[in-house]
Design a protein around this motif. Structure first.
Motif, PDB file in Angstrom:
ATOM      1  N   ASN A  24       7.958   7.019   5.535  1.00 49.42           N
ATOM      2  CA  ASN A  24       7.480   6.977   4.161  1.00 49.42           C
ATOM      3  C   ASN A  24       6.007   6.579   4.135  1.00 49.42           C
ATOM      4  OD1 ASN A  24       9.394   7.697   2.190  1.00 49.42           O
ATOM      5  ND2 ASN A  24       9.003   5.811   1.083  1.00 49.42           N
ATOM      6  N   THR A  25       5.231   7.200   3.251  1.00 47.52           N
ATOM      7  CA  THR A  25       3.806   6.888   3.127  1.00 47.52           C
ATOM      8  C   THR A  25       3.474   6.619   1.667  1.00 47.52           C
ATOM      9  OG1 THR A  25       3.033   9.129   2.631  1.00 47.52           O
ATOM     10  CG2 THR A  25       3.414   8.598   4.956  1.00 47.52           C
ATOM     11  N   GLY A  26       2.201   6.433   1.399  1.00 45.49           N
ATOM     12  CA  GLY A  26       1.752   6.287   0.021  1.00 45.49           C
ATOM     13  C   GLY A  26       1.671   7.610  -0.711  1.00 45.49           C
ATOM     14  N   LYS A  71       6.393  11.920  -0.060  1.00 49.78           N
ATOM     15  CA  LYS A  71       6.178  10.615   0.568  1.00 49.78           C
ATOM     16  C   LYS A  71       6.220  10.643   2.087  1.00 49.78           C
ATOM     17  CE  LYS A  71       6.000   8.185  -3.269  1.00 49.78           C
ATOM     18  NZ  LYS A  71       4.706   7.607  -3.701  1.00 49.78           N
ATOM     19  N   ASN A  81       4.552   1.565 -12.384  1.00 48.63           N
ATOM     20  CA  ASN A  81       3.253   1.033 -11.995  1.00 48.63           C
ATOM     21  C   ASN A  81       2.352   1.013 -13.226  1.00 48.63           C
ATOM     22  OD1 ASN A  81       3.210   0.369  -9.158  1.00 48.63           O
ATOM     23  ND2 ASN A  81       3.512   2.547  -8.763  1.00 48.63           N
ATOM     24  N   ALA A 107       0.820  -1.219   0.000  1.00 49.27           N
ATOM     25  CA  ALA A 107       0.000   0.000   0.000  1.00 49.27           C
ATOM     26  C   ALA A 107       0.850   1.264   0.000  1.00 49.27           C
ATOM     27  CB  ALA A 107      -0.945   0.000   1.201  1.00 49.27           C
ATOM     28  N   GLY A 108       2.002   1.208  -0.669  1.00 49.51           N
ATOM     29  CA  GLY A 108       2.859   2.381  -0.766  1.00 49.51           C
ATOM     30  C   GLY A 108       3.653   2.679   0.486  1.00 49.51           C
ATOM     31  N   LYS A 109       3.597   1.763   1.484  1.00 53.73           N
ATOM     32  CA  LYS A 109       4.259   2.012   2.763  1.00 53.73           C
ATOM     33  C   LYS A 109       5.360   0.995   3.048  1.00 53.73           C
ATOM     34  CE  LYS A 109       0.173   1.759   4.506  1.00 53.73           C
ATOM     35  NZ  LYS A 109      -0.953   1.629   5.455  1.00 53.73           N
ATOM     36  N   ASP A 143      -1.434   7.709  -7.170  1.00 52.05           N
ATOM     37  CA  ASP A 143      -2.107   8.527  -6.163  1.00 52.05           C
ATOM     38  C   ASP A 143      -1.040   9.067  -5.206  1.00 52.05           C
ATOM     39  OD1 ASP A 143      -4.119   9.565  -4.497  1.00 52.05           O
ATOM     40  OD2 ASP A 143      -4.171   7.727  -3.303  1.00 52.05           O
ATOM     41  N   PRO A 196       1.810   6.378   8.869  1.00 51.70           N
ATOM     42  CA  PRO A 196       1.379   5.068   8.352  1.00 51.70           C
ATOM     43  C   PRO A 196       1.590   3.903   9.310  1.00 51.70           C
ATOM     44  CG  PRO A 196       3.566   5.531   7.555  1.00 51.70           C
ATOM     45  CD  PRO A 196       3.171   6.728   8.415  1.00 51.70           C
TER      46      PRO A 196
END
Length: 213
Positions: free
Chosen positions: A95-97, A85, A156, A30-32, A161, A210
């Motif tokens: 870091n996040t999504g 991020k 991707n 999930a981007g994390k 997003d 996150p």
């Protein structure tokens, strides 16, 4: 890069590249699933929590997201966007999504679209077509603008997003028409038109994101 499954492999990879350490969960996260840190223990802890982990060289330079829409034979490049991020102000958090994004990028090289199209997007589409697995749809290229030139961080096969939230409002060309032409192999005469206005989006996240989500 190194793909590791044991502690010994992880430690060897961390010591090979040195700090800053880039540790990626080899799977959907999930981007994390990425940790970038100067702290070897933090890097090691994250790596050991993954069944399979990728450890990479740190690419120094600003990141850019640049999407392309392909009909399997050709690809049209969209405008660049940049997302952020890290949680918290000053890039101090994990870091996040993605905590927000904006477009256009006044600081980016003037030829960034053409450069990415020729060096990254077109060769990728051509190679996939040659392999008998043509790609149709949205190709997301995450790029690092390093002192050695453009480097691809990730691909991707979808709209990204939160960058999409700042790109679509700027796109004059009807999106449905564009996607239909891509799906039917008919992008040959298509040209993307863009509004001059800037767009910005900010993500509202749950407390503790996150790590606690």
């Amino acid at each position: 890069s190194f793909t590791c499954t044991t502690k010994a492999e992880i430690e060897k990879a961390l010591d090979t590249f040195g700090a800053p350490y880039v540790v990626k969960d080899d799977g959907l996260a999930a981007g994390k699933g990425v940790v970038v840190t100067e702290d070897r223990e933090v890097a090691l802890t994250h790596a050991l929590a993954c069944k399979k982990v990728v450890i990479e060289e740190y690419l120094k330079g600003p990141e850019i997201s640049l999407f392309g829409i392909s009909d399997g034979k050709r690809i049209l490049a969209m405008q660049p966007a940049q997302d952020f991020k890290r949680a918290y102000d000053g890039d101090l958090g994990l870091n996040t999504g993605g905590m927000g994004a904006y477009s256009p990028l006044p600081w980016a090289p003037k030829n960034i679209i053409e450069q990415t199209l020729e060096q990254v997007l077109k060769p990728t589409i051509a190679a996939m077509k040659e392999r008998g697995t043509p790609f149709v749809g949205l190709l997301y290229a995450g790029l690092a603008m390093t002192s050695k030139g453009i480097r691809v961080i990730e691909f991707n096969a979808r709209f990204g997003d939160p960058e999409t939230q700042v790109l679509i409002p700027r796109l004059k060309t009807p999106l449905a028409q564009l996607l239909y032409k891509a799906a039917t192999g008919d992008l040959i005469d298509s040209v993307l038109e863009w509004r001059d206005e800037s767009a910005v989006t900010i993500v509202l996240a749950a407390n503790g994101y996150p790590a606690d989500v």
